[in-house]
Write an enzyme that holds these catalytic residues in place. Structure first.
Site, mmCIF file in Angstrom:
data_model
loop_
_atom_site.group_PDB
_atom_site.id
_atom_site.type_symbol
_atom_site.label_atom_id
_atom_site.label_comp_id
_atom_site.label_asym_id
_atom_site.label_seq_id
_atom_site.Cartn_x
_atom_site.Cartn_y
_atom_site.Cartn_z
ATOM 1 N N HIS A 103 -3.666 -6.097 1.985
ATOM 2 C CA HIS A 103 -3.462 -6.213 3.423
ATOM 3 C C HIS A 103 -3.930 -7.595 3.863
ATOM 4 O O HIS A 103 -4.143 -8.478 3.070
ATOM 5 C CB HIS A 103 -4.244 -5.125 4.160
ATOM 6 C CG HIS A 103 -3.849 -3.731 3.765
ATOM 7 N ND1 HIS A 103 -2.658 -3.150 4.144
ATOM 8 C CD2 HIS A 103 -4.500 -2.791 3.018
ATOM 9 C CE1 HIS A 103 -2.587 -1.919 3.670
ATOM 10 N NE2 HIS A 103 -3.692 -1.673 2.976
ATOM 11 N N CYS A 147 0.805 -1.211 0.000
ATOM 12 C CA CYS A 147 0.000 0.000 0.000
ATOM 13 C C CYS A 147 0.850 1.279 0.000
ATOM 14 O O CYS A 147 1.431 1.629 -1.013
ATOM 15 C CB CYS A 147 -0.982 -0.036 1.170
ATOM 16 S SG CYS A 147 -2.414 1.058 0.959
#
Length: 265
Positions: A213, A117
Site C-alpha cells: 500500500h 492486497c
C-alpha cells in the site's frame, strides 16, 4: 477524463493543471476496479498518480471507475485494483466472476494490471479462510493465500525488475507462489508474501500483484512509468515520455530505503 456511472467526464482541473505539457499524444484508458469496496489503504492514489503522470507526459488519461453491476468499459489499456476488508471482497465476488473470462483474456493479451492486497488475492488460484473454506480465484496469478491470525504490518523495501520499490504492508493473508510463478520482487526489508520465503507479490506477463500500500505508485515513479509505458504503447503504438521532475519522489523513496536498510543492518 474520468467515468462516473459509465459516463466519461473531464478530470478535475487541479489534475490537468499539474502539467505544462499539452495532452496531445493520445488517450490512455485506465480502469479502476471497485474503488468504493477495494481501496481502504489509499490505493485509489495509484489511479490518480497514473492519471497525473499521463498528463505530465503529454497523454490524455481517461479513467473508468468500474462498480459492481456496472457495464464493462469499451476500452481498457491498464487495469488497477486495491485492497479491501473481507466484506468488500464479498461484495465484489459476483461481479468479478461475471467478468472473469474477460479479465483472463485481457491478461493473456498483455494488458498491464496492478492489483494490490485483496485484489491480488482474488486474481490468484484460491483464498483459504481461517476456518478452512476454499474460495476460488480467477487463476491469472498462480498463488494461493491462506488466512491466519497474525498480521504482517510495516514498511517494505523490494528489489524488482523496475528497480527498488518501497511501500507499506498490512495483511493477514499468507500467500505462497505456485511452482514456476515469478514474484514481483525480493524482500530486502519486511515480510512480503508470507514472512518466510523472501518473496513479495507475483508477476505474470504484465500482471502484477502486490501487498504494498502507500499507495505504491507515487513513491515509486520508475514503477509507475514502467506500467504507463506498457499502457501507452498498447493505446497509441508508442511511449514518448515527457520531462517530469521527480526530485521529491526520489528523495522520499531513497530516504525510506536508507532508513529501513540501516535499521535492518
Amino acid at each position: 477524463m474520468t467515468e462516473q456511472q459509465g459516463v466519461a467526464v473531464a478530470l478535475p482541473d487541479d489534475v490537468a493543471a499539474m502539467a505544462d505539457v499539452p495532452a496531445d499524444k493520445g488517450e490512455v484508458h485506465l480502469v479502476h476496479l471497485y474503488p468504493r469496496e477495494m481501496s481502504i489503504y489509499g490505493d485509489l492514489g495509484n489511479t490518480r498518480c497514473l492519471a497525473a503522470r499521463l498528463r505530465w507526459h503529454g497523454y490524455t488519461p481517461v479513467v473508468h471507475d468500474h462498480h459492481p453491476g456496472a457495464r464493462w468499459p469499451e476500452r481498457a489499456d491498464i487495469i488497477l485494483g486495491g485492497g479491501g476488508q473481507d466484506s468488500g471482497q464479498v461484495r465484489v465476488t459476483d461481479d468479478l466472476a461475471r467478468h472473469a473470462d474477460r479479465l483472463r483474456a485481457l491478461a493473456a493479451d498483455g494488458v498491464p494490471m496492478l492489483m494490490i492486497c485483496g485484489m491480488y488475492q482474488l486474481l490468484g488460484e484460491a483464498f483459504i479462510t481461517v476456518e478452512g473454506q476454499r474460495l476460488p480465484g480467477l487463476g491469472i496469478l498462480d498463488v494461493t493465500t491462506r488466512g491466519n491470525a497474525t498480521r504482517m504490518i510495516g514498511p517494505v523495501v523490494l528489489e524488482t525488475s523496475f528497480g527498488p520499490v518501497v511501500g507499506y504492508e498490512n495483511h493477514s493473508g499468507s500467500t505462497v507462489l505456485g511452482e514456476g510463478q515469478e514474484s514481483f520482487g525480493r524482500v530486502r526489508h519486511g515480510q512480503g508474501n508470507n514472512g518466510t520465503d523472501g518473496t513479495e507479490g507475483a508477476r505474470t506477463q504484465h500482471v502484477i500483484g502486490s501487498y504494498l500500500h502507500g499507495p505504491i505508485l507515487p513513491a515509486n515513479p520508475g514503477l509507475a512509468d514502467g506500467l504507463l509505458a506498457l499502457a501507452a504503447r498498447r493505446a497509441t503504438g508508442e511511449w514518448v515520455p515527457g520531462e517530469v521532475d521527480d526530485t521529491l519522489a526520489h528523495r522520499a523513496h531513497q530516504a525510506q530505503v536508507r532508513r529501513l536498510l540501516r535499521t535492518a543492518g
